[in-house]
Design a protein around this motif. Structure first.
Motif, PDB file in Angstrom:
ATOM      1  N   VAL A   1       0.833  -1.201   0.000  1.00  0.00           N
ATOM      2  CA  VAL A   1       0.000   0.000   0.000  1.00  0.00           C
ATOM      3  C   VAL A   1       0.866   1.249   0.000  1.00  0.00           C
ATOM      4  O   VAL A   1       0.644   2.197  -0.766  1.00  0.00           O
ATOM      5  N   ILE A   2       1.896   1.263   0.857  1.00  0.00           N
ATOM      6  CA  ILE A   2       2.787   2.425   0.954  1.00  0.00           C
ATOM      7  C   ILE A   2       3.590   2.600  -0.331  1.00  0.00           C
ATOM      8  O   ILE A   2       3.754   3.725  -0.824  1.00  0.00           O
ATOM      9  N   ASP A   3       4.098   1.515  -0.901  1.00  0.00           N
ATOM     10  CA  ASP A   3       4.861   1.624  -2.149  1.00  0.00           C
ATOM     11  C   ASP A   3       4.006   2.223  -3.258  1.00  0.00           C
ATOM     12  O   ASP A   3       4.462   3.082  -4.027  1.00  0.00           O
ATOM     13  N   TYR A   4       2.764   1.797  -3.357  1.00  0.00           N
ATOM     14  CA  TYR A   4       1.867   2.342  -4.381  1.00  0.00           C
ATOM     15  C   TYR A   4       1.618   3.828  -4.141  1.00  0.00           C
ATOM     16  O   TYR A   4       1.682   4.649  -5.060  1.00  0.00           O
ATOM     17  N   ALA A   5       1.332   4.179  -2.879  1.00  0.00           N
ATOM     18  CA  ALA A   5       1.060   5.581  -2.567  1.00  0.00           C
ATOM     19  C   ALA A   5       2.281   6.453  -2.821  1.00  0.00           C
ATOM     20  O   ALA A   5       2.154   7.588  -3.305  1.00  0.00           O
ATOM     21  N   CYS A   6       3.478   5.940  -2.519  1.00  0.00           N
ATOM     22  CA  CYS A   6       4.708   6.694  -2.794  1.00  0.00           C
ATOM     23  C   CYS A   6       4.856   6.944  -4.291  1.00  0.00           C
ATOM     24  O   CYS A   6       5.245   8.038  -4.725  1.00  0.00           O
ATOM     25  N   ALA A   7       4.582   5.899  -5.061  1.00  0.00           N
ATOM     26  CA  ALA A   7       4.716   6.043  -6.514  1.00  0.00           C
ATOM     27  C   ALA A   7       3.720   7.048  -7.079  1.00  0.00           C
ATOM     28  O   ALA A   7       4.011   7.744  -8.068  1.00  0.00           O
ATOM     29  N   MET A   8       2.558   7.166  -6.457  1.00  0.00           N
ATOM     30  CA  MET A   8       1.519   8.074  -6.949  1.00  0.00           C
ATOM     31  C   MET A   8       1.658   9.490  -6.406  1.00  0.00           C
ATOM     32  O   MET A   8       0.996  10.408  -6.886  1.00  0.00           O
ATOM     33  N   THR A   9       2.497   9.699  -5.410  1.00  0.00           N
ATOM     34  CA  THR A   9       2.641  11.021  -4.796  1.00  0.00           C
ATOM     35  C   THR A   9       3.549  11.900  -5.649  1.00  0.00           C
ATOM     36  O   THR A   9       4.658  11.501  -6.009  1.00  0.00           O
ATOM     37  N   PRO A  10       3.103  13.133  -5.996  1.00  0.00           N
ATOM     38  CA  PRO A  10       3.936  14.045  -6.796  1.00  0.00           C
ATOM     39  C   PRO A  10       5.205  14.437  -6.048  1.00  0.00           C
ATOM     40  O   PRO A  10       5.252  14.394  -4.813  1.00  0.00           O
ATOM     41  N   GLN A  11       6.226  14.801  -6.788  1.00  0.00           N
ATOM     42  CA  GLN A  11       7.480  15.261  -6.185  1.00  0.00           C
ATOM     43  C   GLN A  11       7.211  16.441  -5.272  1.00  0.00           C
ATOM     44  O   GLN A  11       6.462  17.354  -5.607  1.00  0.00           O
ATOM     45  N   GLY A  12       7.845  16.431  -4.110  1.00  0.00           N
ATOM     46  CA  GLY A  12       7.711  17.527  -3.168  1.00  0.00           C
ATOM     47  C   GLY A  12       6.480  17.464  -2.311  1.00  0.00           C
ATOM     48  O   GLY A  12       6.280  18.348  -1.461  1.00  0.00           O
ATOM     49  N   ALA A  13       5.617  16.487  -2.499  1.00  0.00           N
ATOM     50  CA  ALA A  13       4.386  16.366  -1.707  1.00  0.00           C
ATOM     51  C   ALA A  13       4.492  15.185  -0.751  1.00  0.00           C
ATOM     52  O   ALA A  13       5.390  14.345  -0.854  1.00  0.00           O
ATOM     53  N   ASP A  14       3.575  15.140   0.199  1.00  0.00           N
ATOM     54  CA  ASP A  14       3.469  14.014   1.120  1.00  0.00           C
ATOM     55  C   ASP A  14       2.307  13.120   0.706  1.00  0.00           C
ATOM     56  O   ASP A  14       1.387  13.549   0.003  1.00  0.00           O
ATOM     57  N   ILE A  15       2.373  11.869   1.171  1.00  0.00           N
ATOM     58  CA  ILE A  15       1.290  10.935   0.856  1.00  0.00           C
ATOM     59  C   ILE A  15       0.007  11.427   1.490  1.00  0.00           C
ATOM     60  O   ILE A  15      -0.059  11.667   2.690  1.00  0.00           O
ATOM     61  N   ASP A  16      -1.018  11.589   0.664  1.00  0.00           N
ATOM     62  CA  ASP A  16      -2.312  12.032   1.168  1.00  0.00           C
ATOM     63  C   ASP A  16      -3.312  10.894   1.088  1.00  0.00           C
ATOM     64  O   ASP A  16      -3.087   9.870   0.418  1.00  0.00           O
ATOM     65  N   ALA A  17      -4.420  11.057   1.774  1.00  0.00           N
ATOM     66  CA  ALA A  17      -5.398   9.986   1.877  1.00  0.00           C
ATOM     67  C   ALA A  17      -5.924   9.549   0.517  1.00  0.00           C
ATOM     68  O   ALA A  17      -6.133   8.348   0.275  1.00  0.00           O
ATOM     69  N   TYR A  18      -6.124  10.513  -0.422  1.00  0.00           N
ATOM     70  CA  TYR A  18      -6.711  10.165  -1.720  1.00  0.00           C
ATOM     71  C   TYR A  18      -5.760   9.350  -2.585  1.00  0.00           C
ATOM     72  O   TYR A  18      -6.160   8.788  -3.608  1.00  0.00           O
ATOM     73  N   LEU A  19      -4.453   9.296  -2.168  1.00  0.00           N
ATOM     74  CA  LEU A  19      -3.475   8.551  -2.958  1.00  0.00           C
ATOM     75  C   LEU A  19      -3.362   7.089  -2.522  1.00  0.00           C
ATOM     76  O   LEU A  19      -2.701   6.290  -3.190  1.00  0.00           O
ATOM     77  N   LEU A  20      -3.998   6.734  -1.419  1.00  0.00           N
ATOM     78  CA  LEU A  20      -3.936   5.343  -0.969  1.00  0.00           C
ATOM     79  C   LEU A  20      -4.832   4.477  -1.837  1.00  0.00           C
ATOM     80  O   LEU A  20      -5.957   4.865  -2.163  1.00  0.00           O
ATOM     81  N   PRO A  21      -4.348   3.296  -2.232  1.00  0.00           N
ATOM     82  CA  PRO A  21      -5.185   2.427  -3.068  1.00  0.00           C
ATOM     83  C   PRO A  21      -6.410   1.968  -2.293  1.00  0.00           C
ATOM     84  O   PRO A  21      -6.328   1.573  -1.124  1.00  0.00           O
ATOM     85  N   GLY A  22      -7.584   2.071  -2.941  1.00  0.00           N
ATOM     86  CA  GLY A  22      -8.812   1.651  -2.294  1.00  0.00           C
ATOM     87  C   GLY A  22      -9.114   0.201  -2.581  1.00  0.00           C
ATOM     88  O   GLY A  22      -8.383  -0.489  -3.284  1.00  0.00           O
ATOM     89  N   GLU A  23     -10.192  -0.249  -2.001  1.00  0.00           N
ATOM     90  CA  GLU A  23     -10.609  -1.626  -2.216  1.00  0.00           C
ATOM     91  C   GLU A  23     -11.617  -1.744  -3.346  1.00  0.00           C
ATOM     92  O   GLU A  23     -12.079  -2.825  -3.661  1.00  0.00           O
TER      93      GLU A  23
END
Length: 531
Positions: free
Chosen positions: A434-456
């Motif tokens: 889950v974290i690896d996916y969210a990291c990959a989806m997070t833009p440069q310079g930003a932090d992982i936000d809730a909307y970037l976490l993979p849903g079910e």
């Protein structure tokens, strides 16, 4: 000066003078190194030199309740007046009675057993023994058995009194020395235990870098890993998929005396049954079609180290029997080989399957299960250690940034709250994905936000959800806090737009008719990020 022979005693010759008590007999007593050596030595001296039928010293145990006998399991309760020793201890005075009277007047099984072999014409003389110090500590009693005449001579004999005094003085001194030695041993043992505990705790703390988590479940696991590493017992790791059994196995190896040896691992479920035996035991050249050359198996390669068998519950029954023989005898035979070989290894096995149920279904050997489970370890699922989620998430983020050469990033409180609420059937491995996916989806310079976490939800369900959000919101009827309800609606709108535009805030602000600064402020207030 010597004592006369015991068979022709006279009133004068049987008296133990103070000089005698202080010289040859005293020297013999002084040579005693413990109270358990002193008491029978004193009794033997009296019996031999005075021609007594029996002499015995009974001692009061540490509790003060029982009288014990050296080399005998029989005990006498000091408060039980069915034996004469209790009378002597309570009164502090010597007691003389005939064996005949003792047999008829006293009803104590152990005492009656003691006097059963004595002649009815003999007498018992019981003397109290107490330390000569200020506290007058009770030591025990002395039993002398002889004729009435002989005992009468000894009752008031100053030499006998001197012998008693010497015996009590030596007894008390040896008891104090033994007590001091015992206290010293207890102190040394306590210090050694403290040192061992401190050493084990230090090792457990070191494992914190490998087995992450501050939860009580993980702290207990690390302590058990340290204990397991101190032994050479086979370890069976049981836990759900994704709980980190491979990491625990490596930690056991690294902390063990075999840490300089090899660590070999194999997943029994990932190797076809036809090849698993060859992978483990090796094979000789020509053992089967395609075996053009001999090959060493993992058992040979793990010699002197540790062999980790993951998912051992999937091992075929026939192979289980061969593995059991290796564990019991240290011997095995490669496929096609004519000679046996020896293996010195430590086995760590792991499984997520309920082996006891497999034993009932005859899919796993009971004897192998008990041999593998010499040191069982249960790994906690992530659901039992949710307090570790934040630490694990940050560790996975750091690992991702190092692997992908990305700038450092964090995770928003809103995202953490979602992570805490999730179910993790895949445990720590699922959280990492889950974290690896969210990291990959997070833009440069930003932090992982809730909307970037993979849903079910599936992509179709996500599209359906977006369409529903675009169409409007179904407001609940039980709103009792309008401000909070407005914040929830505002938060849902902004989340939906962030998903739609892939996190591009400039486009989100433009679509909502807001300045970018205002949108950033709202994201902060609504905990959509940490900026």
């Amino acid at each position: 000066m010597m004592l006369p022979a015991a068979d022709t005693p006279s009133a004068e010759s049987t008296a133990l003078s103070a000089e005698l008590a202080a010289m040859p007999l005293a020297l013999t007593l002084v040579e005693s190194r413990s109270t358990s050596e002193l008491r029978p030595r004193a009794a033997q001296l009296l019996q031999r030199h005075l021609g007594l039928a029996l002499a015995e010293c009974l001692y009061i145990e540490g509790s003060g309740r029982w009288l014990g006998r050296d080399g005998d399991d029989g005990q006498f309760d000091c408060s039980d007046f069915n034996h004469p020793y209790a009378h002597v201890i309570r009164s502090g005075k010597a007691l003389t009675l005939s064996v005949a009277d003792a047999r008829t007047r006293l009803d104590h099984a152990t005492f009656q057993q003691q006097v059963a072999a004595m002649g009815a014409s003999l007498y018992l003389h019981i003397r109290p023994l107490r330390a000569a110090d200020a506290e007058r500590e009770w030591l025990g009693v002395m039993l002398l058995v002889s004729t009435q005449t002989r005992l009468s001579q000894l009752a008031d004999d100053p030499g006998m009194a001197a012998f008693d005094a010497l015996l009590c003085r030596l007894w008390a001194r040896l008891a104090r020395e033994q007590g001091e030695r015992q206290r010293s041993r207890v102190l040394q043992d306590s210090l050694a235990k403290l040192n061992d505990d401190a050493r084990r705790q230090a090792l457990a703390d070191q494992l914190g870098d490998e087995l992450l988590g501050h939860s009580s479940a993980m702290q207990a696991l690390r302590r058990h890993v340290v204990r397991a590493a101190e032994t050479n017992l086979a370890v069976l790791l049981q836990g759900e998929t994704g709980t980190g059994k491979d990491r625990v196995a490596r930690a056991i190896h690294q902390l063990s005396a075999r840490s300089k040896g090899p660590f070999m691992a194999i997943n029994c479920a990932a190797i076809p049954e036809a090849l698993l035996e060859s992978e483990l035991f090796g094979h000789a050249k020509g053992a089967f079609s395609g075996a053009d050359q001999a090959r060493e198996g993992l058992i040979r390669q793990a010699d002197g180290g540790t062999l980790f068998l993951d998912e051992i519950g999937d091992m075929p029954l026939a192979l289980q029997a061969k593995l059991l023989r290796v564990l019991e005898s240290g011997r095995y035979r490669p496929l096609g080989a004519s000679e046996e070989r020896c293996a010195d290894l430590r086995l760590v096995a792991a499984t997520h399957q309920p082996l006891r149920e497999q034993i009932r279904d005859r899919q796993f050997r009971a004897d192998l299960y008990y041999r593998l489970g010499q040191f069982p370890l249960a790994l906690p699922p992530l659901s039992e250690r949710r307090d570790d989620i934040a630490m694990l998430a940050q560790s996975f983020i750091t690992d991702f940034c190092e692997r992908e050469a990305r700038d450092e990033m964090g995770i928003t409180p809103a995202a953490l709250r979602l992570l805490y609420r999730r179910d993790y059937p895949g445990n720590v491995r699922e959280l990492k994905n889950v974290i690896d996916y969210a990291c990959a989806m997070t833009p440069q310079g930003a932090d992982i936000d809730a909307y970037l976490l993979p849903g079910e939800q599936t992509p179709n369900e996500q599209a359906s959800s977006v369409s529903a959000e675009d169409a409007g919101f179904a407001l609940p009827d039980d709103i009792d806090d309008l401000r909070q309800a407005l914040r929830d609606v505002e938060s849902a709108i902004i989340r939906q737009r962030l998903r739609r535009f892939g996190g591009n805030r400039a486009q989100v602000a433009e679509s909502l008719g807001l300045p970018k600064r205002t949108l950033a402020h709202k994201c902060q207030l609504l905990e959509l990020d940490t900026k």
